[in-house]
Motif scaffolding. Structure first.
Motif, mmCIF file in Angstrom:
data_model
loop_
_atom_site.group_PDB
_atom_site.id
_atom_site.type_symbol
_atom_site.label_atom_id
_atom_site.label_comp_id
_atom_site.label_asym_id
_atom_site.label_seq_id
_atom_site.Cartn_x
_atom_site.Cartn_y
_atom_site.Cartn_z
ATOM 1 N N ALA A 1 38.382 -59.984 -14.833
ATOM 2 C CA ALA A 1 39.245 -60.832 -14.003
ATOM 3 C C ALA A 1 40.655 -60.891 -14.574
ATOM 4 N N ALA A 2 40.777 -60.987 -15.894
ATOM 5 C CA ALA A 2 42.094 -61.038 -16.534
ATOM 6 C C ALA A 2 42.851 -59.736 -16.293
ATOM 7 N N GLY A 3 42.160 -58.615 -16.414
ATOM 8 C CA GLY A 3 42.793 -57.318 -16.159
ATOM 9 C C GLY A 3 43.237 -57.191 -14.714
ATOM 10 N N THR A 4 42.391 -57.647 -13.810
ATOM 11 C CA THR A 4 42.730 -57.593 -12.390
ATOM 12 C C THR A 4 43.932 -58.474 -12.093
ATOM 13 N N LEU A 5 43.946 -59.684 -12.629
ATOM 14 C CA LEU A 5 45.078 -60.594 -12.414
ATOM 15 C C LEU A 5 46.371 -60.026 -13.005
ATOM 16 N N ALA A 6 46.270 -59.432 -14.183
ATOM 17 C CA ALA A 6 47.463 -58.835 -14.793
ATOM 18 C C ALA A 6 47.980 -57.691 -13.936
ATOM 19 N N GLY A 7 47.072 -56.867 -13.422
ATOM 20 C CA GLY A 7 47.469 -55.763 -12.552
ATOM 21 C C GLY A 7 48.112 -56.269 -11.267
ATOM 22 N N MET A 8 47.548 -57.334 -10.696
ATOM 23 C CA MET A 8 48.116 -57.918 -9.491
ATOM 24 C C MET A 8 49.511 -58.478 -9.775
ATOM 25 N N GLY A 9 49.659 -59.088 -10.940
ATOM 26 C CA GLY A 9 50.971 -59.628 -11.313
ATOM 27 C C GLY A 9 52.005 -58.532 -11.450
ATOM 28 N N ARG A 10 51.628 -57.424 -12.097
ATOM 29 C CA ARG A 10 52.553 -56.292 -12.245
ATOM 30 C C ARG A 10 52.905 -55.698 -10.885
ATOM 31 N N GLU A 11 51.904 -55.598 -10.019
ATOM 32 C CA GLU A 11 52.147 -55.059 -8.688
ATOM 33 C C GLU A 11 53.060 -55.972 -7.872
ATOM 34 N N ALA A 12 52.834 -57.270 -7.973
ATOM 35 C CA ALA A 12 53.674 -58.230 -7.251
ATOM 36 C C ALA A 12 55.106 -58.174 -7.774
ATOM 37 N N GLU A 13 55.260 -58.073 -9.073
ATOM 38 C CA GLU A 13 56.601 -57.998 -9.657
ATOM 39 C C GLU A 13 57.317 -56.726 -9.206
#
Length: 92
Positions: free
Chosen positions: A18-30
């Motif tokens: 979940a942490a990896g997925t959230l980090a990836g989503m954050g990078r994608e959103a940025e």
């Protein structure tokens, strides 16, 4: 006890995923926000840093040229005043 470790291991794997997925989503959103901002700003009439620096350098060179011309003019005006004939005073 073996079953307790299995539950904790599964939970740890879930949290890591979940942490990896959230980090990836954050990078994608940025990245998406940066792309949208760059697209929006690109439509405006802004100059790039390189263009700004080039104009700034040209302005400095023009200022130096103006200062040199002003100094030459002062010298020439001084010579012209020295070479001008003296006017007699009106009351003399």
């Amino acid at each position: 006890m073996q079953s307790d470790n299995k539950i904790f291991d599964d939970f740890a794997k879930f949290v890591n995923g979940a942490a990896g997925t959230l980090a990836g989503m954050g990078r994608e959103a940025e990245a998406g926000a940066r792309a949208r901002a760059k697209e929006w700003i690109g439509g405006l009439d802004f100059v790039s840093r390189d263009e700004f620096e080039a104009v700034k350098a040209m302005a400095a060179a023009a200022r130096d040229d103006a200062d040199a011309l002003r100094a030459r003019l002062d010298i020439l005006e001084g010579k012209a005043k020295a070479a001008a004939p003296k006017k007699p005073k009106a009351g003399a």
